[in-house]
Design a protein around this motif. Structure first.
Motif, PDB file in Angstrom:
ATOM      1  N   GLY A  73       0.819  -1.212   0.000  1.00 36.03           N
ATOM      2  CA  GLY A  73       0.000   0.000   0.000  1.00 36.03           C
ATOM      3  C   GLY A  73       0.851   1.260   0.000  1.00 36.03           C
ATOM      4  O   GLY A  73       0.600   2.198  -0.769  1.00 36.03           O
ATOM      5  N   LEU A  74       1.868   1.274   0.847  1.00 40.58           N
ATOM      6  CA  LEU A  74       2.757   2.447   0.886  1.00 40.58           C
ATOM      7  C   LEU A  74       3.517   2.604  -0.423  1.00 40.58           C
ATOM      8  O   LEU A  74       3.709   3.723  -0.912  1.00 40.58           O
ATOM      9  CB  LEU A  74       3.744   2.318   2.046  1.00 40.58           C
ATOM     10  CG  LEU A  74       3.255   2.845   3.370  1.00 40.58           C
ATOM     11  CD1 LEU A  74       4.209   2.452   4.491  1.00 40.58           C
ATOM     12  CD2 LEU A  74       3.085   4.342   3.343  1.00 40.58           C
ATOM     13  N   GLY A  75       3.951   1.498  -0.985  1.00 42.95           N
ATOM     14  CA  GLY A  75       4.654   1.560  -2.271  1.00 42.95           C
ATOM     15  C   GLY A  75       3.780   2.150  -3.368  1.00 42.95           C
ATOM     16  O   GLY A  75       4.224   2.982  -4.152  1.00 42.95           O
ATOM     17  N   LEU A  76       2.527   1.744  -3.395  1.00 42.29           N
ATOM     18  CA  LEU A  76       1.592   2.286  -4.382  1.00 42.29           C
ATOM     19  C   LEU A  76       1.333   3.769  -4.162  1.00 42.29           C
ATOM     20  O   LEU A  76       1.290   4.554  -5.118  1.00 42.29           O
ATOM     21  CB  LEU A  76       0.277   1.512  -4.350  1.00 42.29           C
ATOM     22  CG  LEU A  76       0.349   0.057  -4.826  1.00 42.29           C
ATOM     23  CD1 LEU A  76      -0.965  -0.653  -4.555  1.00 42.29           C
ATOM     24  CD2 LEU A  76       0.722  -0.015  -6.290  1.00 42.29           C
ATOM     25  N   VAL A  77       1.157   4.156  -2.890  1.00 42.22           N
ATOM     26  CA  VAL A  77       0.926   5.575  -2.571  1.00 42.22           C
ATOM     27  C   VAL A  77       2.123   6.415  -3.007  1.00 42.22           C
ATOM     28  O   VAL A  77       1.969   7.480  -3.605  1.00 42.22           O
ATOM     29  CB  VAL A  77       0.640   5.761  -1.062  1.00 42.22           C
ATOM     30  CG1 VAL A  77       0.696   7.224  -0.671  1.00 42.22           C
ATOM     31  CG2 VAL A  77      -0.701   5.163  -0.695  1.00 42.22           C
ATOM     32  N   MET A  78       3.328   5.948  -2.705  1.00 42.82           N
ATOM     33  CA  MET A  78       4.540   6.712  -3.036  1.00 42.82           C
ATOM     34  C   MET A  78       4.769   6.761  -4.552  1.00 42.82           C
ATOM     35  O   MET A  78       5.221   7.772  -5.077  1.00 42.82           O
ATOM     36  CB  MET A  78       5.768   6.095  -2.364  1.00 42.82           C
ATOM     37  CG  MET A  78       5.704   6.097  -0.875  1.00 42.82           C
ATOM     38  SD  MET A  78       5.561   7.771  -0.244  1.00 42.82           S
ATOM     39  CE  MET A  78       5.807   7.471   1.482  1.00 42.82           C
ATOM     40  N   THR A  79       4.451   5.679  -5.247  1.00 48.83           N
ATOM     41  CA  THR A  79       4.724   5.601  -6.682  1.00 48.83           C
ATOM     42  C   THR A  79       3.686   6.320  -7.528  1.00 48.83           C
ATOM     43  O   THR A  79       4.027   7.103  -8.416  1.00 48.83           O
ATOM     44  CB  THR A  79       4.794   4.123  -7.125  1.00 48.83           C
ATOM     45  OG1 THR A  79       5.798   3.471  -6.361  1.00 48.83           O
ATOM     46  CG2 THR A  79       5.125   4.010  -8.601  1.00 48.83           C
ATOM     47  N   PHE A  80       2.417   6.071  -7.257  1.00 51.62           N
ATOM     48  CA  PHE A  80       1.363   6.570  -8.134  1.00 51.62           C
ATOM     49  C   PHE A  80       0.659   7.819  -7.631  1.00 51.62           C
ATOM     50  O   PHE A  80      -0.054   8.474  -8.374  1.00 51.62           O
ATOM     51  CB  PHE A  80       0.328   5.474  -8.396  1.00 51.62           C
ATOM     52  CG  PHE A  80       0.894   4.305  -9.142  1.00 51.62           C
ATOM     53  CD1 PHE A  80       1.238   4.409 -10.477  1.00 51.62           C
ATOM     54  CD2 PHE A  80       1.129   3.107  -8.488  1.00 51.62           C
ATOM     55  CE1 PHE A  80       1.775   3.338 -11.164  1.00 51.62           C
ATOM     56  CE2 PHE A  80       1.669   2.025  -9.163  1.00 51.62           C
ATOM     57  CZ  PHE A  80       1.996   2.139 -10.504  1.00 51.62           C
ATOM     58  N   PHE A  81       0.821   8.152  -6.363  1.00 53.95           N
ATOM     59  CA  PHE A  81       0.120   9.307  -5.793  1.00 53.95           C
ATOM     60  C   PHE A  81       1.083  10.306  -5.155  1.00 53.95           C
ATOM     61  O   PHE A  81       0.685  11.110  -4.330  1.00 53.95           O
ATOM     62  CB  PHE A  81      -0.915   8.841  -4.764  1.00 53.95           C
ATOM     63  CG  PHE A  81      -1.964   7.944  -5.345  1.00 53.95           C
ATOM     64  CD1 PHE A  81      -3.016   8.477  -6.079  1.00 53.95           C
ATOM     65  CD2 PHE A  81      -1.888   6.574  -5.189  1.00 53.95           C
ATOM     66  CE1 PHE A  81      -3.978   7.644  -6.630  1.00 53.95           C
ATOM     67  CE2 PHE A  81      -2.843   5.737  -5.737  1.00 53.95           C
ATOM     68  CZ  PHE A  81      -3.883   6.278  -6.463  1.00 53.95           C
ATOM     69  N   ASP A  82       2.350  10.244  -5.526  1.00 51.51           N
ATOM     70  CA  ASP A  82       3.372  11.174  -5.040  1.00 51.51           C
ATOM     71  C   ASP A  82       3.391  11.286  -3.514  1.00 51.51           C
ATOM     72  O   ASP A  82       3.615  12.369  -2.972  1.00 51.51           O
ATOM     73  CB  ASP A  82       3.196  12.562  -5.657  1.00 51.51           C
ATOM     74  CG  ASP A  82       3.421  12.551  -7.162  1.00 51.51           C
ATOM     75  OD1 ASP A  82       4.307  11.794  -7.617  1.00 51.51           O
ATOM     76  OD2 ASP A  82       2.711  13.285  -7.875  1.00 51.51           O
ATOM     77  N   GLY A  83       3.137  10.202  -2.822  1.00 53.57           N
ATOM     78  CA  GLY A  83       3.191  10.204  -1.360  1.00 53.57           C
ATOM     79  C   GLY A  83       2.125  11.069  -0.718  1.00 53.57           C
ATOM     80  O   GLY A  83       2.339  11.616   0.363  1.00 53.57           O
ATOM     81  N   LEU A  84       0.989  11.209  -1.375  1.00 52.30           N
ATOM     82  CA  LEU A  84      -0.102  12.039  -0.871  1.00 52.30           C
ATOM     83  C   LEU A  84      -0.291  11.830   0.627  1.00 52.30           C
ATOM     84  O   LEU A  84      -0.504  10.716   1.088  1.00 52.30           O
ATOM     85  CB  LEU A  84      -1.385  11.716  -1.634  1.00 52.30           C
ATOM     86  CG  LEU A  84      -2.589  12.610  -1.360  1.00 52.30           C
ATOM     87  CD1 LEU A  84      -2.289  14.052  -1.773  1.00 52.30           C
ATOM     88  CD2 LEU A  84      -3.795  12.104  -2.121  1.00 52.30           C
ATOM     89  N   GLY A  85      -0.214  12.921   1.375  1.00 49.22           N
ATOM     90  CA  GLY A  85      -0.183  12.897   2.832  1.00 49.22           C
ATOM     91  C   GLY A  85      -1.148  11.965   3.527  1.00 49.22           C
ATOM     92  O   GLY A  85      -0.748  11.083   4.264  1.00 49.22           O
ATOM     93  N   GLY A  86      -2.435  12.154   3.317  1.00 46.06           N
ATOM     94  CA  GLY A  86      -3.424  11.346   4.023  1.00 46.06           C
ATOM     95  C   GLY A  86      -3.322   9.872   3.695  1.00 46.06           C
ATOM     96  O   GLY A  86      -3.442   9.015   4.568  1.00 46.06           O
ATOM     97  N   MET A  87      -3.061   9.565   2.444  1.00 44.70           N
ATOM     98  CA  MET A  87      -2.956   8.163   2.043  1.00 44.70           C
ATOM     99  C   MET A  87      -1.732   7.515   2.669  1.00 44.70           C
ATOM    100  O   MET A  87      -1.793   6.372   3.130  1.00 44.70           O
ATOM    101  CB  MET A  87      -2.898   8.064   0.522  1.00 44.70           C
ATOM    102  CG  MET A  87      -4.184   8.495  -0.158  1.00 44.70           C
ATOM    103  SD  MET A  87      -4.031   8.603  -1.949  1.00 44.70           S
ATOM    104  CE  MET A  87      -3.999   6.877  -2.366  1.00 44.70           C
TER     105      MET A  87
END
Length: 120
Positions: A73-87
């Motif tokens: 989940g963290l890998g996906l957030v960092m890769t595809f959502f630029d580390g979006l804060g809440g996610m």
């Protein structure tokens, strides 16, 4: 041990970049993750019970439903959502809470004998 250290490094990276957001929303995140995890673990156990599975299998189903892959989940957030804060905060806390909740539940269940039904 290596996978646990990698997960913790991912969590620290996710939280470090969003620490101000983490402090602003920690109460809401803690509550949401706790409730989601409790419902998922309980639902897994309940589905195993409703399906007529023996206790040993109900516990396994509970863990399969309740514990998620926070590192992914963290890998996906960092890769595809630029580390979006809440996610990143939610995924990071899930990683921590899954470890805590899983260890607590495993400890409780280890003190209660479960029967393993052997099928041929």
């Amino acid at each position: 041990n290596g996978s646990l250290l990698a997960l913790l490094a991912f969590i620290v990276a996710g939280l470090a970049g969003n620490f101000a957001d983490f402090l602003d929303y920690i109460g809401l995140v803690l509550l949401a993750v706790f409730l989601h995890d409790a419902i998922a673990l309980g639902l897994g156990y309940l589905c195993g019970w409703a399906s007529g599975l023996p206790e040993y299998s109900r516990r396994a189903v509970s863990f399969e439903v309740g514990i998620r892959n926070a590192g992914l989940g963290l890998g996906l957030v960092m890769t595809f959502f630029d580390g979006l804060g809440g996610m990143a905060i939610v995924a990071g806390w899930w990683g921590i809470w899954d470890i805590v909740a899983g260890l607590l539940l495993a400890t409780v269940w280890s003190r209660r004998t479960a029967t393993r039904k052997v099928t041929a």
